[in-house]
Write an enzyme that holds these catalytic residues in place. Structure first.
Site, PDB file in Angstrom:
ATOM      1  N   GLY A 156       1.736   5.151   1.122  1.00  8.93           N
ATOM      2  CA  GLY A 156       1.482   5.926   2.340  1.00  8.93           C
ATOM      3  C   GLY A 156       1.435   5.059   3.581  1.00  8.93           C
ATOM      4  O   GLY A 156       0.870   5.441   4.606  1.00  8.93           O
ATOM      5  N   ALA A 157       2.027   3.867   3.503  1.00  5.76           N
ATOM      6  CA  ALA A 157       1.934   2.925   4.623  1.00  5.76           C
ATOM      7  C   ALA A 157       3.212   2.866   5.438  1.00  5.76           C
ATOM      8  O   ALA A 157       3.317   2.090   6.379  1.00  5.76           O
ATOM      9  CB  ALA A 157       1.610   1.532   4.100  1.00  5.76           C
ATOM     10  N   GLY A 158       4.208   3.663   5.060  1.00  8.76           N
ATOM     11  CA  GLY A 158       5.484   3.625   5.785  1.00  8.76           C
ATOM     12  C   GLY A 158       6.307   2.402   5.432  1.00  8.76           C
ATOM     13  O   GLY A 158       7.240   2.039   6.152  1.00  8.76           O
ATOM     14  N   LEU A 159       5.961   1.744   4.319  1.00 11.42           N
ATOM     15  CA  LEU A 159       6.652   0.501   3.959  1.00 11.42           C
ATOM     16  C   LEU A 159       7.548   0.668   2.731  1.00 11.42           C
ATOM     17  O   LEU A 159       7.930  -0.302   2.083  1.00 11.42           O
ATOM     18  CB  LEU A 159       5.621  -0.621   3.741  1.00 11.42           C
ATOM     19  CG  LEU A 159       4.747  -0.916   4.972  1.00 11.42           C
ATOM     20  CD1 LEU A 159       3.717  -1.979   4.654  1.00 11.42           C
ATOM     21  CD2 LEU A 159       5.606  -1.354   6.168  1.00 11.42           C
ATOM     22  N   GLY A 160       7.858   1.910   2.406  1.00 15.07           N
ATOM     23  CA  GLY A 160       8.838   2.169   1.353  1.00 15.07           C
ATOM     24  C   GLY A 160       8.311   1.938  -0.050  1.00 15.07           C
ATOM     25  O   GLY A 160       9.088   1.620  -0.967  1.00 15.07           O
ATOM     26  N   PRO A 164       0.839  -1.195   0.000  1.00 18.76           N
ATOM     27  CA  PRO A 164       0.000   0.000   0.000  1.00 18.76           C
ATOM     28  C   PRO A 164       0.879   1.252   0.000  1.00 18.76           C
ATOM     29  O   PRO A 164       1.944   1.256   0.634  1.00 18.76           O
ATOM     30  CB  PRO A 164      -0.791  -0.105   1.303  1.00 18.76           C
ATOM     31  CG  PRO A 164      -0.248  -1.262   2.052  1.00 18.76           C
ATOM     32  CD  PRO A 164       0.847  -1.905   1.279  1.00 18.76           C
ATOM     33  N   ALA A 166       9.864   4.410  -2.726  1.00 28.29           N
ATOM     34  CA  ALA A 166      11.278   4.114  -2.988  1.00 28.29           C
ATOM     35  C   ALA A 166      11.408   2.831  -3.802  1.00 28.29           C
ATOM     36  O   ALA A 166      12.188   2.757  -4.761  1.00 28.29           O
ATOM     37  CB  ALA A 166      12.044   3.972  -1.672  1.00 28.29           C
ATOM     38  N   ALA A 167      10.606   1.821  -3.451  1.00 28.92           N
ATOM     39  CA  ALA A 167      10.675   0.550  -4.180  1.00 28.92           C
ATOM     40  C   ALA A 167      10.253   0.753  -5.633  1.00 28.92           C
ATOM     41  O   ALA A 167      10.833   0.155  -6.553  1.00 28.92           O
ATOM     42  CB  ALA A 167       9.799  -0.502  -3.494  1.00 28.92           C
ATOM     43  N   ASP A 189      15.183   4.394   2.642  1.00 34.33           N
ATOM     44  CA  ASP A 189      14.207   3.520   1.977  1.00 34.33           C
ATOM     45  C   ASP A 189      14.782   2.978   0.666  1.00 34.33           C
ATOM     46  O   ASP A 189      14.698   1.783   0.373  1.00 34.33           O
ATOM     47  CB  ASP A 189      12.911   4.281   1.669  1.00 34.33           C
ATOM     48  CG  ASP A 189      12.146   4.696   2.920  1.00 34.33           C
ATOM     49  OD1 ASP A 189      12.726   4.622   4.015  1.00 34.33           O
ATOM     50  OD2 ASP A 189      10.980   5.101   2.799  1.00 34.33           O
TER      51      ASP A 189
HETATM   52  C1  MEV Z   1      10.398   7.095   6.113  1.00 36.48           C
HETATM   53  O1  MEV Z   1      10.323   5.737   5.749  1.00 36.48           O
HETATM   54  C2  MEV Z   1      11.450   7.287   7.136  1.00 36.48           C
HETATM   55  C3  MEV Z   1      11.696   8.743   7.546  1.00 36.48           C
HETATM   56  O2  MEV Z   1      12.792   8.701   8.472  1.00 36.48           O
HETATM   57  C4  MEV Z   1      12.032   9.617   6.366  1.00 36.48           C
HETATM   58  C5  MEV Z   1      13.387   9.329   5.717  1.00 36.48           C
HETATM   59  O3  MEV Z   1      14.257   8.742   6.348  1.00 36.48           O
HETATM   60  O4  MEV Z   1      13.557   9.742   4.557  1.00 36.48           O
HETATM   61  C6  MEV Z   1      10.493   9.314   8.275  1.00 36.48           C
END
Ligand code: MEV
Length: 313
Positions: free
Chosen positions: A92-96, A90, A99-100, A141
């Protein structure tokens, strides 16, 4: 064909933007791409989870802008390309996820145009894509996505592969609420402008958790890893990065015996990561989290890296 993993940050998010170290692991969900010659340049994105990339004009514009920035890395004389992305994460889930996508698009275009790049160079090149989504990312990421495995990362320094004594049985669960990494980074930056001493003290605490976390991972001391995850979560909460939904998932994981649980990534929504005693326990925690989360899965953190490169951005 190109592919790249998503990631989970075990320790150190946000502080890493300010030059502090962090530890992140590749997860076994990611992005797959294929690039082929076409009449005109085209990016097509297909999501494979219930909540992947938002289907709105702003996202489309960002994706096209990021695609243009990546295409600009190749010679003007290149032929046009169509790139198909299959996304298992997903957004916006903080799972990269972003970047992937960037790393996978570059992997596929490199193959199409016969460009040879190391994994570290691919991570660096993909920052052109990542900056469209995150403004000023630390690069962690992209680095984990390109290199795989588990990394000890510090912005501008050599990224070091960590070899855990035992693979960490972790569970990831998404709150279902998309968060903007850019907005969360901005919120921490505002707090730092208002009270630099307080925020730097929090970063000091996080830095010491990261170094102890690395030792505990290398020693295979899962209990210590879990305790440090809990501490890291408290410090992130003190920066107002947690939410009711995150607390509910963290609380559920702990109530089911997780050794530790914390938000992972930018916070303000997004996902949590919880540490289990073993794989069977991870599935028990995952079943409990799945009741409250539309996207929960077990992943083995610290499975051997695909490369032994040590690189910096
Ligand atoms: C995001 O996955 C992690 C953060 O530390 C941002 C970053 O390192 O670029 C919030």
């Amino acid at each position: 064909m190109g592919s790249a993993s998503g990631k989970a940050i075990l320790f150190g998010e946000h502080a890493v933007v300010y030059g502090r170290p962090a530890i992140a692991t590749a997860i076994d969900r990611g992005v797959h791409t294929e690039a082929r010659p076409a009449e005109r340049d085209l990016l097509s994105v297909r999501g494979e989870t219930e909540q992947t990339i938002p289907d709105d004009a702003e996202t489309d514009e960002r994706l096209n802008q990021a695609f243009d920035r990546v295409l600009a890395l190749y010679p003007d004389t290149r032929s046009a390309a169509r790139v198909d992305l299959r996304v298992e994460l997903p957004g916006g889930a903080g799972l990269g996820c972003s970047a992937a996508m960037g790393v996978a698009v570059i992997a596929a275009l490199d193959e199409l145009y016969g460009v040879v790049r190391s994994a570290g160079q691919r991570a660096e090149a993909s920052l052109a894509w990542e900056r469209v989504f995150h403004g000023n990312p630390s690069g962690i990421d992209s680095m984990v996505s390109a290199l795989g495995g588990m990394l000890f990362f510090r912005k501008g320094k050599t990224a070091i592969s960590i070899n855990p004594k035992v693979t960490l049985p972790v569970v990831i669960a998404h709150t279902g609420i998309a968060s903007s990494t850019r907005e969360m980074i901005d919120s921490v930056a505002r707090q730092r402008t208002q009270d630099a001493e307080r925020v730097e003290r929090v970063f000091d605490g996080i830095e010491s958790i990261v170094s102890n976390g690395r030792l505990a991972i290398e020693a295979g001391d899962l209990r210590a890893v879990g305790q440090l995850m809990d501490l890291n979560h408290s410090l992130l909460s003190s920066l107002m990065l947690s939410t009711v939904e995150i607390e509910e998932l963290v609380g559920t994981a702990r109530a089911h015996g997780a050794l530790g649980a914390k938000l992972t990534g930018a916070g303000g929504g997004g996902s949590i990561v919880a540490l289990a005693r073993d794989e069977a326990h991870a599935h028990t925690i995952c079943d409990a989290l799945a009741q409250k989360s539309r996207f929960a899965f077990v992943t083995a953190a610290g499975a051997p890296s695909t490369t032994s490169e040590r690189v910096s951005v």
